[in-house]
Write an enzyme that holds these catalytic residues in place. Structure first.
Site, PDB file in Angstrom:
ATOM      1  N   SER A 129      47.679  87.420 -28.264  1.00 24.77           N
ATOM      2  CA  SER A 129      46.370  86.942 -28.691  1.00 24.77           C
ATOM      3  C   SER A 129      46.298  86.742 -30.205  1.00 24.77           C
ATOM      4  O   SER A 129      46.930  85.849 -30.745  1.00 24.77           O
ATOM      5  CB  SER A 129      45.294  87.920 -28.189  1.00 24.77           C
ATOM      6  OG  SER A 129      43.999  87.401 -28.369  1.00 24.77           O
ATOM      7  N   ASP A 180      54.305  77.513 -37.699  1.00 29.11           N
ATOM      8  CA  ASP A 180      54.070  76.063 -37.683  1.00 29.11           C
ATOM      9  C   ASP A 180      53.878  75.499 -39.082  1.00 29.11           C
ATOM     10  O   ASP A 180      54.137  74.309 -39.317  1.00 29.11           O
ATOM     11  CB  ASP A 180      52.846  75.733 -36.825  1.00 29.11           C
ATOM     12  CG  ASP A 180      53.154  75.815 -35.330  1.00 29.11           C
ATOM     13  OD1 ASP A 180      54.273  76.228 -34.976  1.00 29.11           O
ATOM     14  OD2 ASP A 180      52.272  75.476 -34.521  1.00 29.11           O
ATOM     15  N   LYS A 235      49.160  85.121 -24.607  1.00 26.79           N
ATOM     16  CA  LYS A 235      47.742  85.252 -24.254  1.00 26.79           C
ATOM     17  C   LYS A 235      46.950  84.376 -25.210  1.00 26.79           C
ATOM     18  O   LYS A 235      46.696  84.747 -26.348  1.00 26.79           O
ATOM     19  CB  LYS A 235      47.308  86.714 -24.346  1.00 26.79           C
ATOM     20  CG  LYS A 235      45.968  87.020 -23.664  1.00 26.79           C
ATOM     21  CD  LYS A 235      44.794  86.831 -24.592  1.00 26.79           C
ATOM     22  CE  LYS A 235      43.497  87.282 -23.954  1.00 26.79           C
ATOM     23  NZ  LYS A 235      42.316  86.980 -24.779  1.00 26.79           N
TER      24      LYS A 235
END
Length: 548
Positions: free
Chosen positions: A303, A314, A328
């Site tokens: 999460s 990224d 999640k």
């Protein structure tokens, strides 16, 4: 989450009856008989209300509607996704306190040994510490009622010892070398819960921060840690998110903002309802935009942990080291219900800056989803990166043009296989019975003077857990009904000594000491320390600078 069990008669009721009750109570509305207007939702709700009315009035046995409601709501949510959940009123306050950053109580870390509550440690600055309650004290009575030897559970302890600030709870404590019980009247107070368990300098350059969850106070704790470590000369950061199950998205976004340059996308979320579609960007000058970063993750990182790791990966800002994270990526909105219960309803999905969905597939089989960790283990994913299959249709690009994959979870830039060569099920069971705590409390009581003036550096470099201590641990385990496993014991001997030394250091010093010792046998941590040249090259290459 435990719910009351239904009677056999209730279990035989068709599930639709439970759904009827849950939906009718949840909506909390009374409808007139619907006209044939094509409104399927209205018609369905009327049908459910009609059925519950018949059950309540005409069913042959007495029905506990409260139990049916609790059971029915859970069954209804199982049809949605793995993370939409219902928390009954009796558990809602406790569940929320895990994220609030503080709770009202007496301020002790406790355990249960041989059916007796014992104090692992009084929390610093809490009411118990101020009154002189000590590690190893056993709580025999609470408000005049005996709680030792009664089958007390962790939930019972929360109910007994937590309460509103300013309220008083009376406890009777048994202490070693004291014949009589000691009575304390403890005035409950606000007890802070820290989500950063360790923050220290590994060497003259590298700082280490361990975040165990993302709570209401996590961001403030993180800023304080960064400022303290930078003041000590930190130019490189190890951010440890191993085993962190997540928490508040806002805390994750703010932490990523301290590391990413302005205007970098951190995370986006998309839902069926447009108001839940959001994007979060780095908005402010961060405290650590200029140092190299290594982020540690594993299969227990979920999460909010995945939001931070995905944002840094990224944006080519940090090197991710470890094993693929949990996966999640569903956003839950907490909804307070009229009776004090809470519905946590999934309203959106998380996406990393490159567009990857964090959520792993869950399909229609909730049992298979819950067994994913075991399936990954048996498939070999924890031991070899080659065992992980990537879907070529889920290729994405980082800001620097590196290929990353969607499909659930964050795959690290550098894979570290799980090391099971020293651990064993026997060691896990020893610690599961809290036998190690019993040994440590007894050993420190008998050797108190030995550690009074010992610095942590002396302890770390010179203290060793003896074979005699291990034999005492085995004997305690046997008293706790754990059969000795000689083969596993011999396999795990050196590993077991490090575990004991780490847990003992927490009792003598603090959480920083625990992690300084335990990280000696943490393969992901050890590998991460070797990769700062790669982390620096990744984050500060000309291409990465242009894309920032």
């Amino acid at each position: 989450m435990n719910t009351p069990k239904n009677t056999k008669a209730q279990i035989r009721l068709p599930i639709i009856l439970a759904l009827a009750i849950s939906a009718g109570i949840w909506i909390g509305a009374t409808f007139a008989e619907p006209q044939s207007d094509g409104n399927d939702l209205k018609a369905a709700l009327y049908k459910l209300q009609e059925i519950i009315t018949y059950i309540d009035r005409d069913y042959v046995d007495t029905v506990n509607t409260t139990q049916l409601v609790e059971h029915g709501i859970e069954k209804m949510l199982e049809e949605l996704d793995p993370h939409s959940s219902y928390i009954p009123a009796k558990d809602a306050e406790l569940a929320q306190s895990q994220l609030d950053g503080e709770f009202d109580g007496i301020g002790v870390e406790f355990g249960i040994l041989r059916d007796t509550i014992y104090v692992v440690a009084p929390l610093t600055g809490g009411p118990s510490e101020k009154l002189g309650i000590q590690s190893g004290d056993q709580i025999i009575k609470v408000d005049g009622e005996t709680v030792a030897g009664t089958g007390v559970t962790n939930r019972d302890v929360f109910d007994l010892l937590r309460g509103p600030k300013g309220s008083v709870v009376n406890v009777a404590i048994k202490r070693k070398n004291n014949k009589d019980l000691i009575d304390y009247a403890i005035t409950r107070d606000k007890i802070p819960q820290y989500s950063i368990n360790a923050s220290y300098m590994i060497n003259d350059e590298i700082g280490y921060v361990k975040i165990t969850r993302f709570a209401a106070t996590t961001y403030d704790e993180f800023k304080e840690s960064l400022m303290d470590l930078k003041a000590q000369g930190m130019t490189k950061l190890v951010l440890d998110l191993q085993g962190n199950p997540g928490g508040y998205m806002g805390a994750a976004i703010n932490i990523a903002d301290e590391i990413l340059a302005d205007n970098a996308l951190i995370v986006s979320q998309k839902g069926k309802v447009s108001r839940y579609n959001q994007k979060a960007f780095a908005m402010r000058p961060g405290l650590f935009e200029d140092g190299s970063v290594v982020v540690l993750i594993n299969e227990g990182s979920a999460s909010a942990s995945e939001i931070v790791a995905g944002a840094l990966q990224d944006n080519d800002r940090g090197l991710i080291v470890g094993r693929r994270s949990f996966g999640k990526g569903l956003v839950q909105m907490p909804i307070d219900l009229a009776d004090g219960a809470e519905l946590r309803l999934t309203i959106a999905r998380y996406y990393t800056p490159s567009g990857r969905s964090i959520q792993k597939p869950y399909g229609e089989n909730s049992e298979e989803y819950s067994m994913d960790w075991i399936n990954r283990f048996e498939h070999g994913e924890f031991f070899s990166a080659d065992s992980i299959e990537f879907n070529d249709t889920l290729k994405y690009q980082t800001t620097k043009g590196r290929t990353v994959y969607g499909g659930g979870g964050i795959m690290p830039d550098y894979f570290v296989p799980m090391d099971t060569s020293m651990s064993s099920a026997y060691v896990n069971r020893l610690f599961g019975t809290d036998s190690h705590r019993e040994l440590i409390l007894d050993y420190l009581e008998k050797n108190k003077s030995k550690f009074e003036n010992m610095s942590f550096e002396e302890y770390y470099n010179n203290f060793e857990v003896s074979d005699k201590m291990l034999q005492q641990l085995v004997a305690i385990g046997e008293r706790n009904k754990l059969e000795f496993d000689e083969k596993s014991f011999n396999k795990s001997k050196s590993y077991l000594k490090t575990l004991l030394k780490a847990h003992m250091s927490r009792n003598i010093y603090d959480d920083d000491a625990f992690y300084k010792v335990i990280n000696d046998i943490n393969e992901i941590y050890q590998q991460g320390l070797k990769l700062f040249d790669e982390a620096e090259s990744l984050a500060f290459s000309p291409e990465a600078q242009e894309n920032q």
